[in-house]
Design a protein around this motif. Sequence first.
Motif, PDB file in Angstrom:
ATOM      1  N   SER A 113       0.833  -1.210   0.000  1.00 12.54           N
ATOM      2  CA  SER A 113       0.000   0.000   0.000  1.00 12.54           C
ATOM      3  C   SER A 113       0.870   1.263   0.000  1.00 12.54           C
ATOM      4  CB  SER A 113      -0.925  -0.003   1.211  1.00 12.54           C
ATOM      5  OG  SER A 113      -0.146  -0.139   2.384  1.00 12.54           O
ATOM      6  N   GLN A 114       2.010   1.216   0.717  1.00 12.57           N
ATOM      7  CA  GLN A 114       2.915   2.380   0.743  1.00 12.57           C
ATOM      8  C   GLN A 114       3.497   2.619  -0.646  1.00 12.57           C
ATOM      9  OE1 GLN A 114       5.448   0.577   3.742  1.00 12.57           O
ATOM     10  NE2 GLN A 114       5.197   2.403   5.014  1.00 12.57           N
ATOM     11  N   LEU A 115       3.884   1.524  -1.306  1.00 11.15           N
ATOM     12  CA  LEU A 115       4.471   1.658  -2.644  1.00 11.15           C
ATOM     13  C   LEU A 115       3.453   2.219  -3.629  1.00 11.15           C
ATOM     14  CD1 LEU A 115       6.499  -1.664  -2.941  1.00 11.15           C
ATOM     15  CD2 LEU A 115       7.435   0.650  -2.775  1.00 11.15           C
ATOM     16  N   ARG A 116       2.238   1.691  -3.566  1.00 14.59           N
ATOM     17  CA  ARG A 116       1.196   2.167  -4.486  1.00 14.59           C
ATOM     18  C   ARG A 116       0.962   3.659  -4.292  1.00 14.59           C
ATOM     19  NH1 ARG A 116      -1.581  -2.075  -6.951  1.00 14.59           N
ATOM     20  NH2 ARG A 116      -1.115  -4.077  -5.972  1.00 14.59           N
ATOM     21  N   GLN A 117       1.004   4.092  -3.034  1.00 15.07           N
ATOM     22  CA  GLN A 117       0.753   5.501  -2.731  1.00 15.07           C
ATOM     23  C   GLN A 117       1.865   6.383  -3.313  1.00 15.07           C
ATOM     24  OE1 GLN A 117       2.133   7.768  -0.077  1.00 15.07           O
ATOM     25  NE2 GLN A 117       0.701   9.253  -0.934  1.00 15.07           N
ATOM     26  N   VAL A 118       3.120   6.020  -3.047  1.00 13.06           N
ATOM     27  CA  VAL A 118       4.235   6.840  -3.554  1.00 13.06           C
ATOM     28  C   VAL A 118       4.288   6.797  -5.077  1.00 13.06           C
ATOM     29  CG1 VAL A 118       6.725   7.276  -3.460  1.00 13.06           C
ATOM     30  CG2 VAL A 118       5.582   6.349  -1.479  1.00 13.06           C
ATOM     31  N   LEU A 119       4.066   5.625  -5.651  1.00 12.64           N
ATOM     32  CA  LEU A 119       4.093   5.530  -7.116  1.00 12.64           C
ATOM     33  C   LEU A 119       2.989   6.396  -7.716  1.00 12.64           C
ATOM     34  CD1 LEU A 119       4.887   1.717  -7.491  1.00 12.64           C
ATOM     35  CD2 LEU A 119       6.389   3.632  -8.098  1.00 12.64           C
ATOM     36  N   GLY A 120       1.807   6.339  -7.115  1.00 16.44           N
ATOM     37  CA  GLY A 120       0.686   7.132  -7.617  1.00 16.44           C
ATOM     38  C   GLY A 120       0.983   8.626  -7.567  1.00 16.44           C
ATOM     39  N   SER A 121       1.685   9.045  -6.529  1.00 10.09           N
ATOM     40  CA  SER A 121       1.941  10.485  -6.372  1.00 10.09           C
ATOM     41  C   SER A 121       3.153  10.963  -7.182  1.00 10.09           C
ATOM     42  CB  SER A 121       2.141  10.824  -4.890  1.00 10.09           C
ATOM     43  OG  SER A 121       3.365  10.281  -4.453  1.00 10.09           O
ATOM     44  N   THR A 122       3.865  10.032  -7.829  1.00  9.15           N
ATOM     45  CA  THR A 122       5.033  10.427  -8.622  1.00  9.15           C
ATOM     46  C   THR A 122       4.845  10.129 -10.118  1.00  9.15           C
ATOM     47  OG1 THR A 122       6.086   8.320  -8.005  1.00  9.15           O
ATOM     48  CG2 THR A 122       6.721  10.270  -6.741  1.00  9.15           C
ATOM     49  N   GLY A 123       3.584   9.892 -10.524  1.00 12.79           N
ATOM     50  CA  GLY A 123       3.286   9.756 -11.949  1.00 12.79           C
ATOM     51  C   GLY A 123       3.271   8.332 -12.468  1.00 12.79           C
ATOM     52  N   TRP A 124       3.119   7.364 -11.566  1.00 10.97           N
ATOM     53  CA  TRP A 124       3.119   5.957 -11.986  1.00 10.97           C
ATOM     54  C   TRP A 124       1.809   5.274 -11.616  1.00 10.97           C
ATOM     55  CZ3 TRP A 124       7.163   4.612 -14.875  1.00 10.97           C
ATOM     56  CH2 TRP A 124       8.371   5.319 -14.729  1.00 10.97           C
ATOM     57  N   GLU A 125       1.394   4.356 -12.497  1.00 15.75           N
ATOM     58  CA  GLU A 125       0.272   3.480 -12.185  1.00 15.75           C
ATOM     59  C   GLU A 125       0.862   2.103 -11.877  1.00 15.75           C
ATOM     60  OE1 GLU A 125      -3.264   1.107 -14.584  1.00 15.75           O
ATOM     61  OE2 GLU A 125      -1.945   2.509 -15.632  1.00 15.75           O
ATOM     62  N   THR A 126       0.550   1.554 -10.726  1.00 15.42           N
ATOM     63  CA  THR A 126       1.104   0.243 -10.369  1.00 15.42           C
ATOM     64  C   THR A 126       0.414  -0.839 -11.185  1.00 15.42           C
ATOM     65  OG1 THR A 126       1.513   1.029  -8.129  1.00 15.42           O
ATOM     66  CG2 THR A 126       1.530  -1.359  -8.453  1.00 15.42           C
ATOM     67  N   LEU A 127       1.196  -1.579 -11.963  1.00 12.34           N
ATOM     68  CA  LEU A 127       0.617  -2.670 -12.761  1.00 12.34           C
ATOM     69  C   LEU A 127       0.561  -3.958 -11.953  1.00 12.34           C
ATOM     70  CD1 LEU A 127       2.265  -2.347 -16.307  1.00 12.34           C
ATOM     71  CD2 LEU A 127       0.062  -1.478 -15.527  1.00 12.34           C
ATOM     72  N   SER A 128       1.636  -4.231 -11.213  1.00  6.98           N
ATOM     73  CA  SER A 128       1.640  -5.473 -10.418  1.00  6.98           C
ATOM     74  C   SER A 128       2.653  -5.386  -9.284  1.00  6.98           C
ATOM     75  CB  SER A 128       1.978  -6.681 -11.310  1.00  6.98           C
ATOM     76  OG  SER A 128       3.261  -6.523 -11.871  1.00  6.98           O
ATOM     77  N   ILE A 129       2.295  -6.019  -8.179  1.00  8.93           N
ATOM     78  CA  ILE A 129       3.241  -6.211  -7.070  1.00  8.93           C
ATOM     79  C   ILE A 129       3.139  -7.679  -6.677  1.00  8.93           C
ATOM     80  CG2 ILE A 129       3.944  -5.597  -4.735  1.00  8.93           C
ATOM     81  CD1 ILE A 129       2.738  -2.871  -5.074  1.00  8.93           C
ATOM     82  N   GLU A 130       4.221  -8.417  -6.937  1.00  8.79           N
ATOM     83  CA  GLU A 130       4.238  -9.844  -6.636  1.00  8.79           C
ATOM     84  C   GLU A 130       5.066 -10.071  -5.369  1.00  8.79           C
ATOM     85  OE1 GLU A 130       5.902 -14.009  -8.665  1.00  8.79           O
ATOM     86  OE2 GLU A 130       6.306 -12.089  -9.618  1.00  8.79           O
ATOM     87  N   THR A 131       4.530 -10.826  -4.424  1.00 11.70           N
ATOM     88  CA  THR A 131       5.305 -11.168  -3.228  1.00 11.70           C
ATOM     89  C   THR A 131       6.057 -12.471  -3.488  1.00 11.70           C
ATOM     90  OG1 THR A 131       3.677 -10.106  -1.807  1.00 11.70           O
ATOM     91  CG2 THR A 131       5.173 -11.661  -0.745  1.00 11.70           C
ATOM     92  N   VAL A 132       7.369 -12.430  -3.271  1.00 10.45           N
ATOM     93  CA  VAL A 132       8.227 -13.593  -3.530  1.00 10.45           C
ATOM     94  C   VAL A 132       8.964 -13.938  -2.232  1.00 10.45           C
ATOM     95  CG1 VAL A 132      10.210 -14.435  -4.860  1.00 10.45           C
ATOM     96  CG2 VAL A 132       8.510 -12.960  -5.956  1.00 10.45           C
ATOM     97  N   VAL A 133       8.916 -15.184  -1.853  1.00 12.56           N
ATOM     98  CA  VAL A 133       9.525 -15.603  -0.587  1.00 12.56           C
ATOM     99  C   VAL A 133      11.034 -15.381  -0.632  1.00 12.56           C
ATOM    100  CG1 VAL A 133       9.951 -17.600   0.921  1.00 12.56           C
ATOM    101  CG2 VAL A 133       7.715 -17.294  -0.167  1.00 12.56           C
TER     102      VAL A 133
END
Length: 198
Positions: A164-184
Amino acid sequence: MGDAGDITLASYEAGANLYAARPYVMGEAMARYLARIAKLVEGGTILELGSGPGRDAEYLETFGVSVTRTDGALAFVEMMRAQGFTAEVLDMRTEQFNGTYDAVVANAVLLHLRRDEFEVVARKSRGVVSVEGLLAFTVKKGDGTSWSNAKLGLPRHYTYWQDSQLRQVLGSTGWETLSIETVVGSTADWLFVIARAN
Ligand SMILES: C[S@@+](CC[C@H](N)C(=O)[O-])C[C@H]1O[C@@H](n2cnc3c(N)ncnc32)[C@H](O)[C@@H]1O
């Protein structure tokens, strides 16, 4: 204590040979992630931040993309040059990004930035990508920050992120988040992120 990013970069400068000499096998999730980036970029151009020894760049180029290799540590830049590649010193925190690329890629690099520095780098990356260009990076999942002497025997500083933090910062800097994959991961899980300029 000095600046966390300066200390971390000094550790890479001193520990570059050790880092490069450590046994390395690209994991399946990383191979898939890089292949997906290359496919999205389709034979285009990538600015890589923190290339290190240049393994990801070499892999990406097997898909026909062209990677501009950079690193904040001269030791890594010289290592890549010695392998016959063009590479430039670029401290992502303090230096301007130049050129226009189809993507900016930073694997296991932005995790060394403070949150305010991350925002600056996300903005600078937005400034050098073409229409619908990408920002692809991996960071460690979690809360807060930490120091670790693991692997290099020298201090490196880490900032942990939640989706959620990444999506927020990306959104406020001109980026649309396409995917965030969690990898062990071994000490913490990783977040493999792909964002598109909007
Ligand atoms: C964990 S290594 C990852 C290297 C490479 N991307 C890989 O996956 O093998 C982190 C890299 O970030 C680089 N780095 C650290 N601080 C940096 C800065 N301020 N600007 C540019 N590169 C930096 C280090 O020199 C190192 O090559």
